[in-house]
Design an enzyme around this catalytic site. Structure first.
Site, PDB file in Angstrom:
ATOM      1  N   ARG A  47      -8.162  19.607  -6.325  1.00 10.99           N
ATOM      2  CA  ARG A  47      -9.151  20.696  -6.370  1.00 10.99           C
ATOM      3  C   ARG A  47      -9.027  21.661  -5.195  1.00 10.99           C
ATOM      4  O   ARG A  47      -9.596  22.732  -5.215  1.00 10.99           O
ATOM      5  CB  ARG A  47     -10.565  20.110  -6.443  1.00 10.99           C
ATOM      6  CG  ARG A  47     -10.876  19.613  -7.841  1.00 10.99           C
ATOM      7  CD  ARG A  47     -12.118  18.811  -7.855  1.00 10.99           C
ATOM      8  NE  ARG A  47     -12.048  17.741  -6.853  1.00 10.99           N
ATOM      9  CZ  ARG A  47     -13.003  16.862  -6.640  1.00 10.99           C
ATOM     10  NH1 ARG A  47     -14.099  16.914  -7.323  1.00 10.99           N
ATOM     11  NH2 ARG A  47     -12.853  15.920  -5.731  1.00 10.99           N
ATOM     12  N   LYS A 150      -4.179   1.475  -7.468  1.00 11.72           N
ATOM     13  CA  LYS A 150      -5.321   0.583  -7.398  1.00 11.72           C
ATOM     14  C   LYS A 150      -6.498   1.286  -6.688  1.00 11.72           C
ATOM     15  O   LYS A 150      -6.228   2.244  -5.977  1.00 11.72           O
ATOM     16  CB  LYS A 150      -4.947  -0.728  -6.711  1.00 11.72           C
ATOM     17  CG  LYS A 150      -4.718  -0.610  -5.204  1.00 11.72           C
ATOM     18  CD  LYS A 150      -4.838  -1.931  -4.542  1.00 11.72           C
ATOM     19  CE  LYS A 150      -5.947  -1.873  -3.545  1.00 11.72           C
ATOM     20  NZ  LYS A 150      -5.690  -2.236  -2.191  1.00 11.72           N
ATOM     21  N   ASP A 179       1.376  -1.775  -7.991  1.00 10.91           N
ATOM     22  CA  ASP A 179       0.918  -2.752  -7.009  1.00 10.91           C
ATOM     23  C   ASP A 179       2.052  -2.813  -5.986  1.00 10.91           C
ATOM     24  O   ASP A 179       3.124  -3.344  -6.277  1.00 10.91           O
ATOM     25  CB  ASP A 179       0.708  -4.123  -7.664  1.00 10.91           C
ATOM     26  CG  ASP A 179       0.134  -5.127  -6.690  1.00 10.91           C
ATOM     27  OD1 ASP A 179       0.717  -5.285  -5.599  1.00 10.91           O
ATOM     28  OD2 ASP A 179      -0.891  -5.756  -7.003  1.00 10.91           O
ATOM     29  N   HIS A 180       1.840  -2.243  -4.812  1.00  8.77           N
ATOM     30  CA  HIS A 180       2.995  -2.046  -3.931  1.00  8.77           C
ATOM     31  C   HIS A 180       3.610  -3.366  -3.467  1.00  8.77           C
ATOM     32  O   HIS A 180       4.758  -3.401  -3.037  1.00  8.77           O
ATOM     33  CB  HIS A 180       2.679  -1.088  -2.774  1.00  8.77           C
ATOM     34  CG  HIS A 180       1.940  -1.706  -1.629  1.00  8.77           C
ATOM     35  ND1 HIS A 180       0.581  -1.840  -1.616  1.00  8.77           N
ATOM     36  CD2 HIS A 180       2.378  -2.220  -0.462  1.00  8.77           C
ATOM     37  CE1 HIS A 180       0.220  -2.412  -0.479  1.00  8.77           C
ATOM     38  NE2 HIS A 180       1.289  -2.652   0.250  1.00  8.77           N
ATOM     39  N   LYS A 184       8.039  -4.924  -2.917  1.00 13.93           N
ATOM     40  CA  LYS A 184       8.655  -5.511  -1.716  1.00 13.93           C
ATOM     41  C   LYS A 184       9.806  -6.427  -2.144  1.00 13.93           C
ATOM     42  O   LYS A 184       9.629  -7.282  -3.004  1.00 13.93           O
ATOM     43  CB  LYS A 184       7.622  -6.330  -0.932  1.00 13.93           C
ATOM     44  CG  LYS A 184       6.517  -5.479  -0.302  1.00 13.93           C
ATOM     45  CD  LYS A 184       5.558  -6.366   0.485  1.00 13.93           C
ATOM     46  CE  LYS A 184       4.290  -5.636   0.886  1.00 13.93           C
ATOM     47  NZ  LYS A 184       4.377  -4.863   2.103  1.00 13.93           N
ATOM     48  N   GLU A 218      -3.759  -9.394   8.587  1.00 12.45           N
ATOM     49  CA  GLU A 218      -3.482  -8.099   9.213  1.00 12.45           C
ATOM     50  C   GLU A 218      -4.171  -8.080  10.560  1.00 12.45           C
ATOM     51  O   GLU A 218      -5.294  -8.589  10.692  1.00 12.45           O
ATOM     52  CB  GLU A 218      -4.058  -6.969   8.359  1.00 12.45           C
ATOM     53  CG  GLU A 218      -3.295  -6.749   7.085  1.00 12.45           C
ATOM     54  CD  GLU A 218      -3.876  -5.575   6.317  1.00 12.45           C
ATOM     55  OE1 GLU A 218      -3.390  -4.458   6.510  1.00 12.45           O
ATOM     56  OE2 GLU A 218      -4.828  -5.791   5.564  1.00 12.45           O
ATOM     57  N   ASP A 237      -9.845  -5.949  -2.425  1.00 11.60           N
ATOM     58  CA  ASP A 237      -8.824  -5.099  -1.808  1.00 11.60           C
ATOM     59  C   ASP A 237      -7.435  -5.750  -1.844  1.00 11.60           C
ATOM     60  O   ASP A 237      -6.436  -5.067  -2.060  1.00 11.60           O
ATOM     61  CB  ASP A 237      -9.231  -4.811  -0.351  1.00 11.60           C
ATOM     62  CG  ASP A 237      -8.308  -3.820   0.328  1.00 11.60           C
ATOM     63  OD1 ASP A 237      -8.068  -2.756  -0.266  1.00 11.60           O
ATOM     64  OD2 ASP A 237      -7.829  -4.113   1.442  1.00 11.60           O
ATOM     65  N   HIS A 242      -2.735  -7.827  -5.067  1.00 13.47           N
ATOM     66  CA  HIS A 242      -1.484  -8.212  -4.416  1.00 13.47           C
ATOM     67  C   HIS A 242      -1.275  -9.731  -4.394  1.00 13.47           C
ATOM     68  O   HIS A 242      -0.210 -10.232  -4.721  1.00 13.47           O
ATOM     69  CB  HIS A 242      -1.433  -7.710  -2.972  1.00 13.47           C
ATOM     70  CG  HIS A 242      -1.723  -6.240  -2.834  1.00 13.47           C
ATOM     71  ND1 HIS A 242      -1.242  -5.311  -3.706  1.00 13.47           N
ATOM     72  CD2 HIS A 242      -2.436  -5.549  -1.910  1.00 13.47           C
ATOM     73  CE1 HIS A 242      -1.643  -4.101  -3.323  1.00 13.47           C
ATOM     74  NE2 HIS A 242      -2.371  -4.225  -2.243  1.00 13.47           N
ATOM     75  N   LYS A 343      -8.553  -9.229   7.658  1.00 19.49           N
ATOM     76  CA  LYS A 343      -8.275  -8.190   8.656  1.00 19.49           C
ATOM     77  C   LYS A 343      -8.626  -8.761  10.032  1.00 19.49           C
ATOM     78  O   LYS A 343      -9.408  -9.703  10.138  1.00 19.49           O
ATOM     79  CB  LYS A 343      -9.176  -6.980   8.415  1.00 19.49           C
ATOM     80  CG  LYS A 343      -9.023  -6.377   7.019  1.00 19.49           C
ATOM     81  CD  LYS A 343      -8.303  -5.057   7.075  1.00 19.49           C
ATOM     82  CE  LYS A 343      -8.208  -4.397   5.715  1.00 19.49           C
ATOM     83  NZ  LYS A 343      -6.859  -3.875   5.440  1.00 19.49           N
TER      84      LYS A 343
HETATM   85  C1  BG6 Z   1      -3.566  -2.121   0.592  1.00 17.10           C
HETATM   86  C2  BG6 Z   1      -4.960  -2.433   1.049  1.00 17.10           C
HETATM   87  O1  BG6 Z   1      -3.459  -2.242  -0.807  1.00 17.10           O
HETATM   88  O2  BG6 Z   1      -2.655  -3.011   1.212  1.00 17.10           O
HETATM   89  C3  BG6 Z   1      -5.073  -2.332   2.557  1.00 17.10           C
HETATM   90  O3  BG6 Z   1      -5.868  -1.524   0.451  1.00 17.10           O
HETATM   91  C4  BG6 Z   1      -4.021  -3.184   3.216  1.00 17.10           C
HETATM   92  O4  BG6 Z   1      -6.362  -2.699   3.013  1.00 17.10           O
HETATM   93  C5  BG6 Z   1      -2.639  -2.917   2.626  1.00 17.10           C
HETATM   94  O5  BG6 Z   1      -4.025  -2.873   4.606  1.00 17.10           O
HETATM   95  C6  BG6 Z   1      -1.640  -3.943   3.149  1.00 17.10           C
HETATM   96  O6  BG6 Z   1      -0.361  -3.624   2.719  1.00 17.10           O
HETATM   97  P1  BG6 Z   1       0.920  -4.173   3.522  1.00 17.10           P
HETATM   98  O7  BG6 Z   1       2.076  -3.746   2.688  1.00 17.10           O
HETATM   99  O8  BG6 Z   1       0.881  -3.502   4.860  1.00 17.10           O
HETATM  100  O9  BG6 Z   1       0.734  -5.646   3.627  1.00 17.10           O
END
Ligand code: BG6
Length: 502
Positions: A47, A150, A179-180, A184, A218, A237, A242, A343
């Site tokens: 936008r 997501k 889903d990243h 990996k 993390e 999250d 994941h 976290k």
């Molecule tokens: C994301 C979450 O999908 O993945 C984040 O929303 C998280 O909160 C992140 O920090 C972690 O990804 P990676 O690849 O750094 O483990």
């Protein structure tokens, strides 16, 4: 190598952070590695009012996510980036549609389109419907795909509704739920470790495995995402998506062949076999949630979760979640799985630990430890086997030794980043590493009762933990028998105990 057809990527929510931070750098990398087709165009939309020039500067030429050296190479890449503002996601898309067709004709992208939804999820439905109404879902002259970021739903009900909404205008085969973690290398290597080696698979079941442990930690807090995170929490999250994806790869049966449908059929079967926790007693005993509090880490003051920007000062959102569960099928009957995510832990690490059963009868001193297979997803990517060896000298004293493999030892060139890999797969129509609708729903079906219990149950505990420690101390109580979590260090070979940095 598969051929990538000429095509256009249209990014919705292009003025947002993900585009500049992840998407454009990933596509640039593909461009540098000559993985893009000859005719490739990126069209950003959102936008915000911006010209092509302004958008190019923001996401590319003046972006902090490119080094100066890259900036000198980047002009020809930037020339293929365009921008078209829209009035609103619910408004008519005819101007956008005209621009797509104009660029398609000018740059001969052969009517192949990928639409990437990098917007708040509440507008996914509108975008899919408006694209459909503008005829942009049509596949008569080329392909049309939809990549959805997501969160895919907030619970089972909303995920089902979203699947239904998207399916009104797009077929399941056109929908790519990203889903990243599946992008990996080390996550994909779970499949190769299991199904290309005859030494692991015969042991990969209830007869030889005592328990499976997965840690995702993390060291950072919620950073600037407090507003989003406070409505989400660790379970939504990280765990629902994941980590349950990782679980499905650890637990699945061998697929008939390495195709998207066969692999995803087996993953969904594993997810459907997760034993859903229904009664409060089980939920009480098998789940632990926690929230980090203020602390001093290496002399630096770190704020507590409730003080973070965008977080409710009385928030009951979890930043630590540990879940014990079972998979009710032939292979896994009775084997506990322990998965935790959090976290503000002492380090950033994700790993899977397969704990094998001890020998039935212990002959030697110190020999009664379980063999462990540690699959490190990041950092220090690799695999390590822990097994007993004789301590040199008299008698039979046993010590634990490591047998290891590190990805860094492979001489092959650069490992593709997760977004690069996933975007290239979508460009080539390979959905193996994307979550299917039924997988997402099966994951929510398992997670929903936990969320419901945490919100409405009696005697629900929320433990505090100081930022920089391995979560609430009593999380070890979740693990049956004489075992505790393996609190890993930055290197796969580190074997620290309970670690407190403050
Ligand atoms: C994301 C979450 O999908 O993945 C984040 O929303 C998280 O909160 C992140 O920090 C972690 O990804 P990676 O690849 O750094 O483990």
């Amino acid at each position: 190598m598969k051929k990538t057809k000429n095509q256009m990527l249209i990014i919705f929510g292009a003025s947002g952070d993900l585009t500049a931070r992840k998407l454009i750098p990933a596509i640039y990398q593909l461009y540098k590695d000559r993985d893009l087709p000859e005719n490739y165009v990126i069209l950003g939309t959102s936008r915000s009012d911006m010209s092509d020039e302004e958008f190019r500067n923001k996401v590319c030429l003046e972006s902090e996510h490119f080094s100066d050296e890259e900036k000198s190479l980047i002009q020809s890449f930037a020339d293929k980036i365009f921008y078209q503002a829209i009035e609103g996601y619910e408004e008519d898309y005819s101007a956008l549609s005209d621009r797509v067709h104009e660029l398609n004709n000018e740059f001969r992208t052969e009517s192949n389109y990928i639409f990437y939804l990098s917007t708040p999820p509440k507008v996914y439905k509108n975008i899919a419907h408006k694209l459909g109404q503008a005829g942009l879902n049509d596949e008569s002259e080329g392909f049309t795909r939809l990549i959805v970021e997501k969160p895919f739903g907030y619970d089972l009900k909303t995920a089902q509704a979203l699947n239904k909404d998207l399916l009104e205008y797009f077929k399941e085969s056109q929908i790519y739920r990203i889903d990243h973690y599946l992008g990996k290398e080390t996550v994909q290597n779970l499949l190769v470790t299991r199904f290309s080696n005859s030494i692991f698979e015969p042991l990969w079941n209830r007869n030889y495995i005592r328990h499976v442990e997965i840690t995702n930690a993390e060291s950072i807090g919620v950073e600037k995402r407090g507003g989003y995170y406070d409505k989400s929490g660790a379970l939504r999250d990280m765990f629902q998506n994941h980590l349950l994806q990782v679980v499905s790869l650890v637990a699945m049966e061998p697929p008939l062949e390495a195709t998207a449908e066969e692999i995803r059929n087996e993953k969904v079967k594993a997810l459907k076999a997760l034993r859903i926790m229904k009664d409060e007693q089980t939920l009480y005993e098998h789940t632990i949630r926690g929230q980090y509090g203020a602390a001093e880490i290496n002399g630096e003051k770190v704020m507590g979760y409730r003080e973070e920007e965008g977080v409710d000062p009385e928030s009951l959102t979890e930043t630590f979640a540990a879940i014990k569960f079972y998979i009710d099928n032939w292979r896994w009957k009775g084997v506990p799985f322990y998965v935790r995510t959090a976290k503000r832990m002492p380090t950033k690490v994700t790993e899977v630990v397969i704990h094998f059963k001890s020998t039935p009868h212990s002959l030697f001193v110190g020999a009664n430890r379980d063999n462990k297979l540690i699959i490190r997803i990041h950092p220090d990517e690799g695999i390590m086997m822990k097994f007993g060896v004789k301590v040199p000298g008299q008698g039979f004293i046993v010590e634990e030794a490591n047998m290891d493999f590190y990805y860094s030892q492979l001489t092959r060139n650069r490992v593709m980043g997760a977004y690069e890999r996933l975007l290239l797969d979508a460009m080539q129509g390979d959905a193996t590493l994307y979550a299917r609708g039924d997988e997402v729903e099966a994951a929510w079906r398992f997670v929903d009762p936990i969320l419901d219990y945490w919100q409405n149950g009696k005697d629900v505990r929320m433990y505090g933990y100081a930022a920089g420690v391995w979560g609430p101390e009593n999380s070890d109580e979740l693990i049956e028998g004489d075992y505790i979590w393996r609190n890993p260090g930055p290197n796969i070979a580190d074997d620290p105990g309970f670690c407190v940095l403050c």
